[in-house]
Scaffold this motif. Structure first.
Motif, short mmCIF file in Angstrom:
data_model
loop_
_atom_site.label_atom_id
_atom_site.label_comp_id
_atom_site.label_asym_id
_atom_site.label_seq_id
_atom_site.Cartn_x
_atom_site.Cartn_y
_atom_site.Cartn_z
N ALA A 2 133.94 91.90 78.49
CA ALA A 2 132.81 92.49 79.19
C ALA A 2 133.28 93.65 80.06
CB ALA A 2 132.11 91.43 80.04
N SER A 66 129.54 102.64 75.72
CA SER A 66 130.57 101.87 75.03
C SER A 66 130.90 102.58 73.73
CB SER A 66 130.09 100.44 74.74
OG SER A 66 129.87 99.73 75.94
N ARG A 84 140.07 99.16 76.55
CA ARG A 84 139.60 97.85 77.02
C ARG A 84 138.95 97.96 78.39
NH1 ARG A 84 144.04 96.20 73.82
NH2 ARG A 84 145.55 96.80 75.42
N ILE A 89 134.31 99.10 71.76
CA ILE A 89 134.08 98.10 70.71
C ILE A 89 134.99 98.43 69.52
CG2 ILE A 89 132.39 97.09 69.14
CD1 ILE A 89 130.22 97.89 71.15
N SER A 187 130.61 91.28 62.89
CA SER A 187 130.93 91.10 64.31
C SER A 187 130.70 92.39 65.08
CB SER A 187 132.38 90.64 64.47
OG SER A 187 133.28 91.59 63.92
N VAL A 188 130.99 93.53 64.45
CA VAL A 188 130.76 94.82 65.11
C VAL A 188 129.28 95.06 65.31
CG1 VAL A 188 131.07 97.32 64.91
CG2 VAL A 188 132.88 95.77 64.16
N LYS A 190 126.94 92.90 65.50
CA LYS A 190 126.42 91.95 66.49
C LYS A 190 126.71 92.45 67.91
CE LYS A 190 126.68 87.09 67.91
NZ LYS A 190 127.31 85.77 67.65
N ALA A 191 127.93 92.96 68.13
CA ALA A 191 128.29 93.48 69.46
C ALA A 191 127.45 94.71 69.82
CB ALA A 191 129.77 93.82 69.49
N VAL A 192 127.21 95.58 68.84
CA VAL A 192 126.40 96.77 69.08
C VAL A 192 124.96 96.38 69.38
CG1 VAL A 192 125.43 98.83 67.99
CG2 VAL A 192 127.86 98.31 67.73
N GLU A 194 123.81 93.64 70.62
CA GLU A 194 123.72 93.01 71.94
C GLU A 194 123.80 94.06 73.05
OE1 GLU A 194 123.18 90.11 74.71
OE2 GLU A 194 122.98 89.97 72.52
N THR A 195 124.67 95.05 72.86
CA THR A 195 124.79 96.12 73.86
C THR A 195 123.49 96.90 73.98
OG1 THR A 195 127.17 96.32 73.42
CG2 THR A 195 126.10 98.17 74.51
#
Length: 720
Positions: A2, A66, A84, A89, A187-188, A190-192, A194-195
């Motif tokens: 995070a 991000s 980081r 991402i 997974s990428v 999903k992260a995008v 959510e962001t």
């Protein structure tokens, strides 16, 4: 991991320092178009400066973002550490996992069976699987594997059509290849998603990687899947896509310039989301249409050319077209370059265009022969004793700047040498591993910065240690023995930066010596060069005025006209007189006064009304401003007239003009292709305040020539 906003802001502050040192100027344009809230995807192109590009976007986009970064870069010590911290991402790219295939491959039956690949000494069963890809050398072709039949035989999804690929595959010895695995990016995504759902911003470089080509590479479809997928997963989400164009003047060079331009946000139509949910061909259609919209939007904020030589040619033509009495901001230069590229692409086969291009090439050869740049040609008109006196004066100033820059130059010389060697080595490695790079120049700036970040503290620590050893051998009190190394450590950065600025000013002075020297030793030759330039500039201007309206509906060659020479100055009020004295250099330094008043360098070819521009709207009303000299210029046009001061300040001449009957005379037309608003001349507008004095209303940090393209202009501009 995070993202911590405080750490992000601290990193951004640190990046700002780095960028301010490395670049002479970074100018944003169109930042007011960025939504202040809600999910935003910044699509950035061209990706010409590897890890420097993200820092510039962070600096100018006014939102916390991000980044999508190659997963292999996360393993690099410096890059991974900062990535980081700012919440990047990671994305696993298939090309980063590609491995050389065993043996060679052939296409035996190109007509009857073009999808069947045969191997010579290959191991397809162990190295390839369905959905993997085979990649040919030098990027001439790539094909997805649909079925692996045996170690020496497989089927591909689409046949190779490139002639170079076919030639390599049909040769007797076969063709080398790489095995590129298929990577699932769930997974990428999903992260995008959510962001974006949290109302944050994503930045992506849709070309897929950095490069040093003059043109934009084909875009990857991943950005459309991210945007449409987020809106499909969250129906109440309204994702905006903001195109962002990065335009560099010599991107890998120290103390160069850059323009970052933000386009209008792209709203995603609901029907695209519906088709995306349907899947299959409808999903591909929605992604394709959105990708086309993104590509067109990026073309509107970048300068595109088929190759580097064409880009250089267009820039030369643009310099010749540039209004002679107005110095453009670098963002205006970028806009003109873009418009020239669009016009050239449309009319490049016209006989008039081809003829003029040959003349431009010949003119460039003349410049090369004389050792001059285009902006220096008119500086050769001084001549005579004044030129000789100014030459001696400039040499003296250059000597002073050189002496001031010498300490920092010597102290930091090891860093410059190491950075140059390492960056050149990394460029060769990047070029070897890439199929799209030309010379690997896109990694030079990144590695120069990384080397500087690592070696500068180490080198300064060595200098501090040396100073500590030296003071230990003295009879100084213990307090001074301890404080002297501390002072040394803290003083070294200031010495280095001051020397950098002194050296930069010295280089500007050095570049100004050549036209002075030529005006003294070979006046006839430079006079001929000026005549060639004037004639060529006239021809190019006429050509642009002829073809411009066919390309740009807003083109208006007569929008800008200079005041007539017959107009007489009015008697100013005391308050206005004081303001004009200030603008005319009343409080300038003695060096400025000597440069301008005695040698008259800055006024060669000027008339009483050269710097006064009037803007006539369709209703016939007139407004105006005095143009400022010394505004930001393009990278290949160094600061010109006032090198003695060491600064590049905008100063208006103390000139006024009558706005009454003088307008009935015939004005000198200064054609322009820039898209200036008709209701406002510039964003920096001269207005009369309540007490009668003249004041300037600035448009913040944005480009002065374009901040006025907001839909809401705020105050109405008063006529002067």
């Amino acid at each position: 991991m995070a993202r911590n906003d405080l750490i992000y802001d601290l990193c951004l502050w640190f990046f700002n320092i780095i960028l301010d040192v490395f670049f002479r100027e970074i100018r944003p344009r169109g930042a007011h178009r960025i939504p202040f809230e809600g999910p935003v995807i910044f699509v950035v192109a061209p990706h010409a400066n590897q890890f420097v590009d993200p820092m510039i976007v962070m600096r100018e986009c006014r939102r916390r973002v991000s980044f999508l970064i190659a997963e292999k870069s996360m393993h690099q010590k410096g890059i991974g550490f900062f990535a980081r911290l700012v919440g990047a991402i990671p994305v696993i790219r298939p090309q980063d996992l590609a491995k050389s295939g065993t043996g060679t491959i052939q296409l035996l039956n190109i007509k009857s069976d073009p999808l069947r690949i045969t191997g010579l000494g290959t191991k397809f069963l162990s190295q390839l699987h369905p959905q993997d890809s085979i990649t040919l050398p030098k990027g001439v072709g790539m094909a997805e594997v649909t079925k692996v039949i045996s170690d020496t035989e497989l089927l591909i999804k689409k046949e190779f059509k490139d002639l170079k690929a076919i030639e390599a595959l049909t040769s007797d010895e076969g063709c080398l290849y790489k095995c590129t695995p298929h990577i699932e990016q769930d997974s990428v995504y999903k992260a995008v998603h959510e962001t974006l759902y949290q109302g944050n911003c994503i930045t992506i470089f849709p070309e897929g990687g950095s490069h040093d080509r003059a043109e934009m590479l084909p875009l990857k479809a991943g950005v459309t899947i991210m945007a449409l997928g987020a809106m499909a997963a969250h129906p109440d989400l309204n994702v905006k896509i903001v195109p962002c164009g990065l335009n560099y003047f010599h991107p890998h060079r120290f103390r160069s310039r850059a323009v970052i331009e933000f386009g209008s946000p792209i709203s995603i139509p609901p029907e695209y989301v519906t088709k995306f949910k349907a899947g299959g061909t409808e999903k591909r259609e929605a992604c394709g249409k959105l990708l086309d919209s993104i590509y067109n939007a990026l073309k509107s904020v970048t300068v595109g050319a088929s190759d580097y030589e064409t880009l250089m040619l267009l820039q030369a033509a643009r310099r010749l077209y540039k209004p002679a009495h107005r110095k453009l901001h670098i963002s205006q230069v970028v806009d003109l370059n873009r418009r020239f590229a669009i016009g050239y692409d449309k009319f490049k086969n016209e006989p008039k265009v081809l003829e003029l291009l040959q003349k431009v090439l010949a003119y460039n050869q003349l410049l090369k022969y004389h050792g001059l740049r285009d902006h220096q040609v008119n500086k050769t008109a001084l001549g005579g004793p004044r030129a000789f006196g100014l030459l001696l004066y400039r040499v003296a100033v250059l000597t002073v700047w050189g002496l001031l820059a010498f300490p920092g130059g010597i102290l930091n010389l090891p860093i410059g040498i190491v950075a140059r060697v390492i960056s050149a080595k990394k460029a060769k490695e990047a070029l070897k591993a890439s199929t799209v790079k030309i010379a690997g120049r896109d990694v030079l700036a990144t590695w120069k910065l990384l080397v500087g970040l690592a070696f500068i503290p180490a080198l300064y620590a060595v200098y501090t240690l040396v100073m500590f050893v030296l003071v230990l051998r003295t009879n100084w009190p213990l307090k001074w023995k301890l404080l002297t190394p501390v002072f040394t450590w803290n003083l070294l950065p200031f010495i280095s930066y001051a020397s950098l600025r002194f050296g930069e000013n010295g280089m500007d002075v050095y570049r100004s010596l050549r036209p002075l020297f030529l005006s003294i030793v070979d006046p006839a030759s430079v006079e001929n060069l000026r005549a060639v330039r004037d004639h060529l500039s006239h021809d190019i201007t006429n050509l642009i005025n002829e073809y411009g309206p066919q390309v740009f509906p807003d083109f208006d060659a007569e929008r800008i006209s200079a005041a007539p020479a017959t107009s007489r100055p009015t008697t100013p009020t005391p308050a206005a007189s004081a303001a004009m004295k200030l603008a005319g250099g009343f409080f300038t330094s003695k060096v400025d006064w000597l440069d301008d008043k005695i040698f008259n360098w800055g006024q060669v070819g000027d008339s009483e009304t050269d710097d006064i521009f009037f803007f006539v709207d369709k209703q016939g009303s007139v407004s105006g401003r005095a143009s400022s000299r010394g505004s930001a210029s393009e990278a290949d046009e160094e600061r010109g007239a006032r090198f003695g001061t060491g600064t590049s300040r905008s100063r208006s001449r103390s000139r006024t003009s009558s706005f009454g009957t003088g307008l009935s005379g015939e004005g000198f037309k200064v054609e322009a292709m820039t898209e200036l608003p008709r209701d406002r001349a510039f964003a920096e507008v001269t207005t009369r305040s309540k007490d009668g004095t003249l004041g300037k209303r600035e448009a913040g940090k944005e480009d002065d020539g374009y901040a006025g393209d907001r839909e809401d202009h705020g105050e109405s501009k008063k006529d002067i």
